[in-house]
Scaffold this active site. Structure first.
Site, PDB file in Angstrom:
ATOM      1  N   THR A  33      45.426  46.204  51.831  1.00  0.00           N
ATOM      2  CA  THR A  33      45.695  46.268  50.573  1.00  0.00           C
ATOM      3  C   THR A  33      45.161  44.689  49.588  1.00  0.00           C
ATOM      4  O   THR A  33      44.285  44.400  50.305  1.00  0.00           O
ATOM      5  CB  THR A  33      47.366  46.010  50.362  1.00  0.00           C
ATOM      6  OG1 THR A  33      47.701  46.263  48.837  1.00  0.00           O
ATOM      7  CG2 THR A  33      47.830  44.781  50.660  1.00  0.00           C
ATOM      8  N   ASN A  34      45.492  44.517  48.451  1.00  0.00           N
ATOM      9  CA  ASN A  34      44.893  43.283  47.816  1.00  0.00           C
ATOM     10  C   ASN A  34      46.092  42.788  47.038  1.00  0.00           C
ATOM     11  O   ASN A  34      47.221  43.155  47.058  1.00  0.00           O
ATOM     12  CB  ASN A  34      43.838  43.705  46.753  1.00  0.00           C
ATOM     13  CG  ASN A  34      44.355  44.819  45.841  1.00  0.00           C
ATOM     14  OD1 ASN A  34      45.083  44.455  45.029  1.00  0.00           O
ATOM     15  ND2 ASN A  34      44.122  46.192  46.075  1.00  0.00           N
ATOM     16  N   HIS A  35      45.813  41.400  46.258  1.00  0.00           N
ATOM     17  CA  HIS A  35      46.885  40.859  45.635  1.00  0.00           C
ATOM     18  C   HIS A  35      47.243  41.229  44.406  1.00  0.00           C
ATOM     19  O   HIS A  35      47.920  40.755  43.691  1.00  0.00           O
ATOM     20  CB  HIS A  35      46.058  39.364  45.387  1.00  0.00           C
ATOM     21  CG  HIS A  35      46.147  38.641  46.607  1.00  0.00           C
ATOM     22  ND1 HIS A  35      47.226  38.198  47.226  1.00  0.00           N
ATOM     23  CD2 HIS A  35      45.067  37.947  47.180  1.00  0.00           C
ATOM     24  CE1 HIS A  35      46.790  37.463  48.108  1.00  0.00           C
ATOM     25  NE2 HIS A  35      45.431  37.475  48.291  1.00  0.00           N
TER      26      HIS A  35
END
Ligand code: CTP
Ligand code: CA
Length: 226
Positions: A33-35
């Site tokens: 995933t990412n931030h």
């Protein structure tokens, strides 16, 4: 202005918005995933609602509550988000891609938990569909299409490149990295559109910034429609 659009400037219009990150499963317990926090996409949904629009929000996993009066669809992966958008885009007048969609996903998602003793350590990735590019390329029911670009360098060059390559009507670019952009409550945007148009939206909290961006989108949308 920071007050945002007057009530009703988008009444009778449908605005489709993506928000948040996506999760790309490796196995039943792990994902890539990412931030992205979803704060900007959710703020845009609220601002579009306040401008009188019917709003459909397609959201990856976030900690945020669904905005009141906004039809929210929760998704996990980029492919889920892609499907949810394509199923609904025909009725949309404006599409805003605020989600941080994973560009790649693991080639395979294991059916059971991968064990430490499994000898394979390389991760093979395959590309996800580019939702924004696909919407912008629609020949029928193409909405006014707005993208985002989060960059760590060469902001204008990268943003204008994406605007042209994806055939967008507008792109909102912001700096990310080292405390800027993702989990912060405020942000600043450089907004570009075809023909050399450009506006800077000065640092503000995300709800205020969202109201200004909805203003600008509304202006360009009505301009394009005439
Ligand atoms: N986007 C999308 N679907 C994807 C990837 C991105 O809809 N599979 C959208 C994002 O929501 C955003 C815009 O495309 O509005 C730009 O995303 P970005 O990651 O900056 O652009 P990419 O073309 O993926 O380029 P790169 O990651 O290499 O910078
Ligand atoms: Ca990307």
């Amino acid at each position: 202005d920071a007050a945002g659009p007057g009530p009703g400037v988008l009444s009778g219009r449908t605005v489709l918005i993506t928000s948040g990150p996506t999760r790309e499963a490796l196995d039943p317990v792990r994902y890539l995933t990412n931030h992205s926090s979803g704060k900007m996409g959710h703020a845009l949904a609220a601002a579009a609602r306040d401008a009188g629009a019917r709003v459909l929000l397609i959201s990856g996993p976030t900690e945020l509550p669904a905005p009141h009066g906004v039809e929210t669809v929760a998704v996990e992966s980029a492919r889920d988000m892609h499907r949810a958008v394509m199923d609904r885009v025909a009725g949309a007048d404006i599409f805003i891609a605020a989600a941080a969609v994973a560009d790649y996903r693991p080639e395979q998602s294991a059916g059971s938990k991968i064990k430490k003793t499994d000898s394979e350590t390389a991760l093979r990735l395959v590309p996800n569909p580019d939702i924004l590019r696909e919407v912008a390329a629609l020949e029928q029911y193409r909405p006014f299409t707005v993208g985002f670009a989060a960059e760590t360098d060469a902001l204008e060059a990268h943003a204008r490149g994406k605007l042209a390559r994806k055939g967008l009507d507008m792109i909102a670019a912001n700096w990310v990295g080292a405390d800027r952009g993702f989990h912060t409550d405020d942000n600043a945007l450089e907004v570009y559109w075809p023909g050399g148009g450009h506006t800077s939206l000065a640092r503000a909290d995300k709800p205020a910034l969202a109201r200004q961006l909805i203003n600008l989108i509304t202006e360009r949308y009505h301009h394009a429609a005439t």
